[in-house]
Design a protein around this motif. Structure first.
Motif, PDB file in Angstrom:
ATOM      1  N   UNK A  89      75.873  65.042 -29.849  1.00 58.03           N
ATOM      2  CA  UNK A  89      76.900  64.459 -28.979  1.00 58.03           C
ATOM      3  C   UNK A  89      78.084  64.684 -29.643  1.00 58.03           C
ATOM      4  N   UNK A  90      79.134  64.150 -28.977  1.00 57.11           N
ATOM      5  CA  UNK A  90      80.698  64.096 -29.545  1.00 57.11           C
ATOM      6  C   UNK A  90      81.400  62.940 -28.886  1.00 57.11           C
ATOM      7  N   UNK A  91      82.210  62.170 -29.736  1.00 55.37           N
ATOM      8  CA  UNK A  91      82.903  60.967 -29.389  1.00 55.37           C
ATOM      9  C   UNK A  91      84.265  60.951 -29.882  1.00 55.37           C
ATOM     10  N   UNK A  92      85.067  60.150 -29.405  1.00 54.84           N
ATOM     11  CA  UNK A  92      86.450  60.017 -29.901  1.00 54.84           C
ATOM     12  C   UNK A  92      86.387  58.348 -30.440  1.00 54.84           C
ATOM     13  N   UNK A  93      87.074  58.100 -31.451  1.00 60.16           N
ATOM     14  CA  UNK A  93      87.152  57.088 -31.952  1.00 60.16           C
ATOM     15  C   UNK A  93      88.804  56.579 -32.368  1.00 60.16           C
TER      16      UNK A  93
ATOM     17  N   UNK B  76      81.165  63.370 -34.720  1.00 57.54           N
ATOM     18  CA  UNK B  76      80.151  64.217 -34.292  1.00 57.54           C
ATOM     19  C   UNK B  76      78.781  62.984 -34.292  1.00 57.54           C
ATOM     20  N   UNK B  77      78.026  63.276 -33.318  1.00 52.23           N
ATOM     21  CA  UNK B  77      76.646  62.449 -32.993  1.00 52.23           C
ATOM     22  C   UNK B  77      75.474  63.062 -33.325  1.00 52.23           C
TER      23      UNK B  77
ATOM     24  N   UNK C  79      66.933  57.401 -34.253  1.00 52.32           N
ATOM     25  CA  UNK C  79      67.876  57.190 -35.561  1.00 52.32           C
ATOM     26  C   UNK C  79      69.165  58.014 -35.364  1.00 52.32           C
ATOM     27  N   UNK C  80      70.444  57.282 -35.269  1.00 52.18           N
ATOM     28  CA  UNK C  80      71.432  57.940 -35.096  1.00 52.18           C
ATOM     29  C   UNK C  80      72.362  58.167 -36.305  1.00 52.18           C
ATOM     30  N   UNK C  81      73.045  59.329 -36.445  1.00 52.40           N
ATOM     31  CA  UNK C  81      73.993  59.612 -37.518  1.00 52.40           C
ATOM     32  C   UNK C  81      75.175  59.884 -36.859  1.00 52.40           C
ATOM     33  N   UNK C  82      76.300  59.326 -37.513  1.00 51.64           N
ATOM     34  CA  UNK C  82      77.956  59.411 -37.082  1.00 51.64           C
ATOM     35  C   UNK C  82      78.636  60.087 -37.970  1.00 51.64           C
ATOM     36  N   UNK C  83      79.227  61.238 -37.796  1.00 52.52           N
ATOM     37  CA  UNK C  83      80.066  61.765 -38.789  1.00 52.52           C
ATOM     38  C   UNK C  83      81.391  62.084 -38.423  1.00 52.52           C
ATOM     39  N   UNK C  84      82.519  61.376 -38.906  1.00 57.97           N
ATOM     40  CA  UNK C  84      83.727  61.559 -38.533  1.00 57.97           C
ATOM     41  C   UNK C  84      84.364  62.815 -39.114  1.00 57.97           C
ATOM     42  N   UNK C  85      85.213  63.412 -38.190  1.00 57.87           N
ATOM     43  CA  UNK C  85      86.244  64.685 -38.498  1.00 57.87           C
ATOM     44  C   UNK C  85      87.078  64.015 -39.401  1.00 57.87           C
ATOM     45  N   UNK C  86      87.110  64.601 -40.746  1.00 64.70           N
ATOM     46  CA  UNK C  86      87.876  64.357 -41.714  1.00 64.70           C
ATOM     47  C   UNK C  86      89.358  64.717 -41.640  1.00 64.70           C
ATOM     48  N   UNK C  87      89.877  64.913 -40.590  1.00 68.41           N
ATOM     49  CA  UNK C  87      91.287  65.386 -40.498  1.00 68.41           C
ATOM     50  C   UNK C  87      92.080  64.396 -40.884  1.00 68.41           C
ATOM     51  N   UNK C  88      91.842  62.937 -40.570  1.00 72.69           N
ATOM     52  CA  UNK C  88      92.742  62.057 -41.005  1.00 72.69           C
ATOM     53  C   UNK C  88      92.019  60.988 -41.922  1.00 72.69           C
TER      54      UNK C  88
ATOM     55  N   UNK D 288      88.019  59.725 -43.764  1.00 73.35           N
ATOM     56  CA  UNK D 288      86.553  59.927 -43.852  1.00 73.35           C
ATOM     57  C   UNK D 288      85.974  58.831 -43.387  1.00 73.35           C
ATOM     58  N   UNK D 289      85.028  58.732 -42.400  1.00 72.92           N
ATOM     59  CA  UNK D 289      84.272  57.787 -42.013  1.00 72.92           C
ATOM     60  C   UNK D 289      82.997  58.352 -41.301  1.00 72.92           C
ATOM     61  N   UNK D 290      81.916  57.405 -41.471  1.00 76.07           N
ATOM     62  CA  UNK D 290      80.654  57.717 -40.958  1.00 76.07           C
ATOM     63  C   UNK D 290      79.850  56.500 -40.436  1.00 76.07           C
ATOM     64  N   UNK D 291      78.571  56.546 -39.787  1.00 77.67           N
ATOM     65  CA  UNK D 291      77.963  55.447 -39.382  1.00 77.67           C
ATOM     66  C   UNK D 291      76.453  56.006 -39.342  1.00 77.67           C
ATOM     67  N   UNK D 292      75.482  54.990 -39.300  1.00 76.79           N
ATOM     68  CA  UNK D 292      74.194  55.077 -39.232  1.00 76.79           C
ATOM     69  C   UNK D 292      73.562  54.152 -38.702  1.00 76.79           C
ATOM     70  N   UNK D 293      72.671  54.228 -37.908  1.00 78.70           N
ATOM     71  CA  UNK D 293      71.836  53.195 -37.136  1.00 78.70           C
ATOM     72  C   UNK D 293      70.439  53.743 -36.739  1.00 78.70           C
ATOM     73  N   UNK D 294      69.811  52.708 -36.439  1.00 79.06           N
ATOM     74  CA  UNK D 294      68.287  52.918 -35.802  1.00 79.06           C
ATOM     75  C   UNK D 294      68.184  51.858 -34.406  1.00 79.06           C
ATOM     76  N   UNK D 295      67.645  52.353 -33.494  1.00 77.37           N
ATOM     77  CA  UNK D 295      67.301  51.730 -32.123  1.00 77.37           C
ATOM     78  C   UNK D 295      66.149  51.804 -32.031  1.00 77.37           C
ATOM     79  N   UNK D 296      65.485  50.893 -31.544  1.00 84.17           N
ATOM     80  CA  UNK D 296      64.114  50.737 -31.289  1.00 84.17           C
ATOM     81  C   UNK D 296      63.715  50.109 -29.919  1.00 84.17           C
ATOM     82  N   UNK D 297      62.762  50.812 -29.194  1.00 85.17           N
ATOM     83  CA  UNK D 297      62.471  50.308 -27.692  1.00 85.17           C
ATOM     84  C   UNK D 297      61.045  49.992 -27.802  1.00 85.17           C
TER      85      UNK D 297
END
Length: 427
Positions: free
Chosen positions: A281-285, A291-292, A306-315, A317-326
């Motif tokens: 996936x793709x998102x704006x922040x 990128x997702x 298990x979700x990984x989020x990697x920011x475009x480093x144009x401005x 450097x940022x990232x995120x990680x998470x886990x969602x359990x159902x």
């Protein structure tokens, strides 16, 4: 609003004759700002009630299709139904989510009052456009990051809607063609906006985001970094999502050609007793695009993301990680879902960019913890013939979230507690 929810709940009770349980209930929920999650969950539930009833009114086949001419007539009928009825409905639900609970929820979060929404049907019944504003000249956000978040909030709301449907389809291991159409409409909302801006040089949400990010780049002492071309090519990553391919085949082959509504079984990689599927996936922040990658692992009626989020480093450097359990706990009397998220990202700009120099790019760590419980205290044997189904056709839902300051799609920017509650329906 509460009276409206009561009416929706009453309508849902009339639909119980056509229910069949899935591993994730449908929700009629409520929270303080009528958030993007509020809009998505209620839209999915109402949409479900509608198409389950419409399936009884509009048959998939209107003629004998055992011969070529009859089959071609049936295909033509189903294509017309898709364009003139089904897509119009899905488009309007997505537009409401985009405007009222995408932009609108962010405006309400930042203090705006009397949020107004304008909607228009899609071609050939209208121009397919919408807008949101605040009546009486009351304006909510005043900081740069808040204004940027309001601007991309519509596409953010569509992403929340698509994410919810993706989880729901994987847990249910089946897709109705209306779910497929709704999912594709919402999942490609951002791609459509970047496409329109790139090829038509249109004004609107994406153009506003580009201008804001380039102003931020100048504040950081850099050249302009974002353009319609850049965002369009980046957003194409969402088209590689395997669930999109499956949903498209479900509509084209299962419904249009075969004339069947439901497709059972979603292809996933088998790893021993587990099943696996990646989702892109793709998102704006407020700090740039990101990128997702969602990694789904399923075993029986439990699903882990298990979700990984990697920011475009144009401005930055940022990232995120998470886990969602159902279905961490899955019992006839109730279920429990949980989410744990963490991130490293820059702080928000709580003022305008005018006169701001040497903006800090030092990252901060943050996180979120969310627990949702579904309880079924109203015992009934209505649907006991369905494996793993709860003992009641409806129950109660409660959710508690705590997060630190930081950006996570659909959640408030600030820190604190968020409470959601409502009804859990097995439609």
């Amino acid at each position: 609003m509460l009276s409206s929810l009561k009416k929706l709940f009453a309508i849902s009770c009339l639909c119980f004759s056509s229910i069949y349980a899935q591993n994730l209930p449908y929700f009629l929920s409520y929270d303080k700002t009528q958030s993007q999650f509020f809009g998505a969950e209620n839209a999915i539930s109402i949409h479900r009630m509608m198409y389950m009833r419409l399936d009884r009114v509009f048959p998939n086949k209107i003629t004998d299709e055992s011969k070529p001419i009859g089959h071609l007539t049936g295909i033509g009928y189903r294509l017309a139904r898709l364009g003139l009825l089904d897509f119009q409905t899905e488009f309007m639900f997505t537009l409401v989510q985009h405007e009222a609970f995408g932009h609108g929820s962010r405006l309400r979060e930042f203090g705006a009052e009397q949020v107004s929404v304008s909607l228009d049907l899609f071609f050939p019944f209208g121009r397919g456009e919408g807008s949101v504003g605040t009546a009486g000249g009351i304006i909510g956000p005043d900081g740069f990051s808040e204004n940027v978040t309001v601007g991309f909030g519509g596409n953010e709301g569509s992403t929340i809607l698509a994410d919810d449907m993706e989880v729901r389809m994987l847990l249910g291991n089946s897709i109705h063609y209306r779910q497929s159409l709704f999912y594709l409409t919402s999942r490609n909302n951002l791609l459509f906006y970047t496409y329109r801006t790139f090829f038509r040089d249109a004004s609107g949400d994406i153009r506003g985001y580009i201008n804001s990010m380039n102003s931020l780049a100048l504040g950081l002492g850099r050249e302009q970094v974002y353009s319609p071309r850049r965002l369009f090519w980046q957003s194409l990553v969402a088209a590689l999502n395997p669930m999109q391919i499956h949903a498209g085949l479900n509509i084209g082959n299962r419904f249009v050609i075969q004339g069947k509504s439901l497709s059972r079984g979603i292809p996933m990689l088998k790893l021993g007793n587990y099943q696996y599927m990646p989702s892109l996936g793709y998102n704006l922040t407020p700090f740039g695009s990101e990128y997702l990658m969602y990694n789904y692992v399923k075993r029986e009626n439990k699903l882990y993301q298990l979700n990984l989020r990697l920011g475009d480093p144009a401005l930055y450097n940022f990232w995120g990680i998470g886990i969602r359990a159902y279905n961490i706990i899955a019992h006839p009397w109730g279920k429990v879902n949980g989410t744990l998220e963490g991130w490293s990202q820059p702080g928000f700009i709580r003022e305008g960019l005018v006169g701001v120099n040497n903006l800090s790019s030092v990252n901060r760590f943050g996180g979120l913890l969310k627990l949702r419980g579904m309880f079924y205290p109203f015992e009934t044997d209505r649907i006991q013939t369905i494996p793993n189904s709860p003992r009641a056709s409806f129950g109660l839902m409660g959710e508690v979230t705590y997060k630190t300051e930081g950006y996570l799609a659909g959640e408030p920017l600030g820190d604190g507690w968020v409470i959601r509650f409502g009804a859990a329906l097995n439609l």
